[in-house]
Design an enzyme around this catalytic site. Structure first.
Site, PDB file in Angstrom:
ATOM      1  N   ARG A   1       0.847  -1.210   0.000  1.00  0.00           N
ATOM      2  CA  ARG A   1       0.000   0.000   0.000  1.00  0.00           C
ATOM      3  C   ARG A   1       0.870   1.243   0.000  1.00  0.00           C
ATOM      4  O   ARG A   1       1.832   1.337   0.762  1.00  0.00           O
ATOM      5  CB  ARG A   1      -0.866   0.047   1.270  1.00  0.00           C
TER       6      ARG A   1
ATOM      7  N   THR B   1      -1.862   7.249  -0.307  1.00  0.00           N
ATOM      8  CA  THR B   1      -3.154   6.961  -0.970  1.00  0.00           C
ATOM      9  C   THR B   1      -3.810   5.680  -0.463  1.00  0.00           C
ATOM     10  O   THR B   1      -4.999   5.453  -0.694  1.00  0.00           O
ATOM     11  CB  THR B   1      -2.951   6.791  -2.485  1.00  0.00           C
TER      12      THR B   1
ATOM     13  N   ASP C   1       0.242  -1.884  12.294  1.00  0.00           N
ATOM     14  CA  ASP C   1       0.779  -2.380  11.020  1.00  0.00           C
ATOM     15  C   ASP C   1       1.289  -3.803  11.226  1.00  0.00           C
ATOM     16  O   ASP C   1       2.303  -4.031  11.893  1.00  0.00           O
ATOM     17  CB  ASP C   1       1.919  -1.459  10.540  1.00  0.00           C
TER      18      ASP C   1
ATOM     19  N   ASP D   1       4.927  -4.665  10.028  1.00  0.00           N
ATOM     20  CA  ASP D   1       5.956  -4.057  10.887  1.00  0.00           C
ATOM     21  C   ASP D   1       6.063  -4.799  12.217  1.00  0.00           C
ATOM     22  O   ASP D   1       7.171  -5.020  12.727  1.00  0.00           O
ATOM     23  CB  ASP D   1       5.615  -2.584  11.154  1.00  0.00           C
TER      24      ASP D   1
HETATM   25  C1  PRP Z   1      -0.995  -4.418   4.600  1.00  0.00           C
HETATM   26  C2  PRP Z   1      -1.705  -5.744   4.821  1.00  0.00           C
HETATM   27  C3  PRP Z   1      -2.508  -5.892   3.572  1.00  0.00           C
HETATM   28  C4  PRP Z   1      -2.889  -4.475   3.255  1.00  0.00           C
HETATM   29  C5  PRP Z   1      -4.314  -4.268   3.659  1.00  0.00           C
HETATM   30  O1  PRP Z   1       0.085  -4.600   3.764  1.00  0.00           O
HETATM   31  O2  PRP Z   1      -0.829  -6.814   5.028  1.00  0.00           O
HETATM   32  O3  PRP Z   1      -1.788  -6.464   2.494  1.00  0.00           O
HETATM   33  O4  PRP Z   1      -2.020  -3.634   4.013  1.00  0.00           O
HETATM   34  O5  PRP Z   1      -4.748  -3.028   3.303  1.00  0.00           O
HETATM   35  P1  PRP Z   1      -5.896  -2.774   2.224  1.00  0.00           P
HETATM   36  O6  PRP Z   1      -7.012  -3.711   2.539  1.00  0.00           O
HETATM   37  O7  PRP Z   1      -6.257  -1.330   2.469  1.00  0.00           O
HETATM   38  O8  PRP Z   1      -5.324  -2.993   0.856  1.00  0.00           O
HETATM   39  P2  PRP Z   1       1.111  -3.439   3.363  1.00  0.00           P
HETATM   40  O9  PRP Z   1       0.691  -2.845   2.059  1.00  0.00           O
HETATM   41  O10 PRP Z   1       1.274  -2.493   4.499  1.00  0.00           O
HETATM   42  O11 PRP Z   1       2.433  -4.222   3.065  1.00  0.00           O
HETATM   43  P3  PRP Z   1       3.312  -5.221   3.992  1.00  0.00           P
HETATM   44  O12 PRP Z   1       2.534  -6.483   4.142  1.00  0.00           O
HETATM   45  O13 PRP Z   1       4.539  -5.388   3.173  1.00  0.00           O
HETATM   46  O14 PRP Z   1       3.570  -4.536   5.307  1.00  0.00           O
HETATM   47  N1  URA Z   2      -2.421  -2.818   7.086  1.00  0.00           N
HETATM   48  C1  URA Z   2      -2.089  -3.093   8.365  1.00  0.00           C
HETATM   49  O1  URA Z   2      -1.075  -3.738   8.613  1.00  0.00           O
HETATM   50  N2  URA Z   2      -2.890  -2.651   9.345  1.00  0.00           N
HETATM   51  C2  URA Z   2      -4.027  -1.954   9.098  1.00  0.00           C
HETATM   52  O2  URA Z   2      -4.727  -1.585  10.065  1.00  0.00           O
HETATM   53  C3  URA Z   2      -4.353  -1.666   7.764  1.00  0.00           C
HETATM   54  C4  URA Z   2      -3.531  -2.118   6.767  1.00  0.00           C
END
Ligand code: PRP
Ligand code: URA
Length: 205
Positions: A102, A106, A197, A200
């Protein structure tokens, strides 16, 4: 198709510790495994079986074995935290990867990786711990459909009403299994109360 919220009391217990901001990455990974295991059982409750004739040490019998091959597709990177329980209980499962991230301003997901095994004829479990806006899940399911998946289930740990509505709108035939359905998204599109997150916290970044 339905939204199925995990009802096992152990699920609530594990989720509470996952949500706790004092939980450190090592325990966070263990708890992710534990809730992933509960969700893996729920998401495969309706798998078909076929008869298999065997001999026990005492007599012949007709047992039953799984009829359908499975594939799990974690959405990188946080989805990796849900893979091991599926590998442990379904040793023959195939694993594919969809990398989505993400944008911080945005909240729109950008694709950066995709590697999928053959998916036709398999039950495909797309897994990602967080269903927030639903953009990542909807995009990942577009990808697995384009690769031939017909029977798809989405499995997450925490979902928002907005994400569920988006996913049900984009892919109405898909069953969603979630550990919890939370209240709402905040202005930065994080789930409330949520757990922060996930990626993280899983990797200590
Ligand atoms: C997080 C999570 C999902 C996404 C959800 O990933 O693991 O993939 O956000 O959000 P959405 O429903 O609004 O699309 P992120 O993009 O932060 O990447 P990561 O898993 O590498 O931390
Ligand atoms: N991704 C995350 O890891 N946490 C949230 O709450 C939303 C998106």
């Amino acid at each position: 198709m339905p939204l199925l919220v995990l009802a096992h009391p152990l699920g609530a217990h594990v989720l509470t510790h996952l949500r706790d901001q004092t939980t450190k990455p090592a325990l966070f990974r263990t708890l992710s495994y534990q809730i992933g295991l509960l969700l893996a059982l729920e998401a495969t409750r309706d798998l078909t079986t076929v008869a298999k004739y065997i001999d026990t040490p005492l007599e012949p019998m007709a047992g039953r074995v799984l009829a359908q091959p499975l594939a799990i597709v974690p959405i990188l990177r946080a989805g990796l935290g849900m893979v091991q329980p599926f590998l442990d209980i379904f040793p023959d499962v195939s694993v594919g990867y969809v990398g989505l991230e993400r944008d911080h301003t945005t909240a729109i997901a950008r694709s950066y990786y995709c590697k999928l095994p053959p998916l036709a004829g398999k039950r495909v479990l797309v897994v990602d711990p967080m269903l927030a806006t639903g953009g990542s899940a909807a995009q990942a399911i577009d990808v697995v459909k384009a690769a031939g998946a017909k029977e798809i289930v989405f499995v997450c740990i925490v979902s928002s009403p907005e994400g569920v509505a988006k996913l049900q709108g984009a892919h109405p035939e898909i069953t969603i299994h979630t550990g919890a359905l939370d209240r709402e998204l905040n202005a930065k599109k994080y789930i409330l109360p949520g757990l922060g997150d996930f990626g993280d916290r899983l990797y200590g970044t």
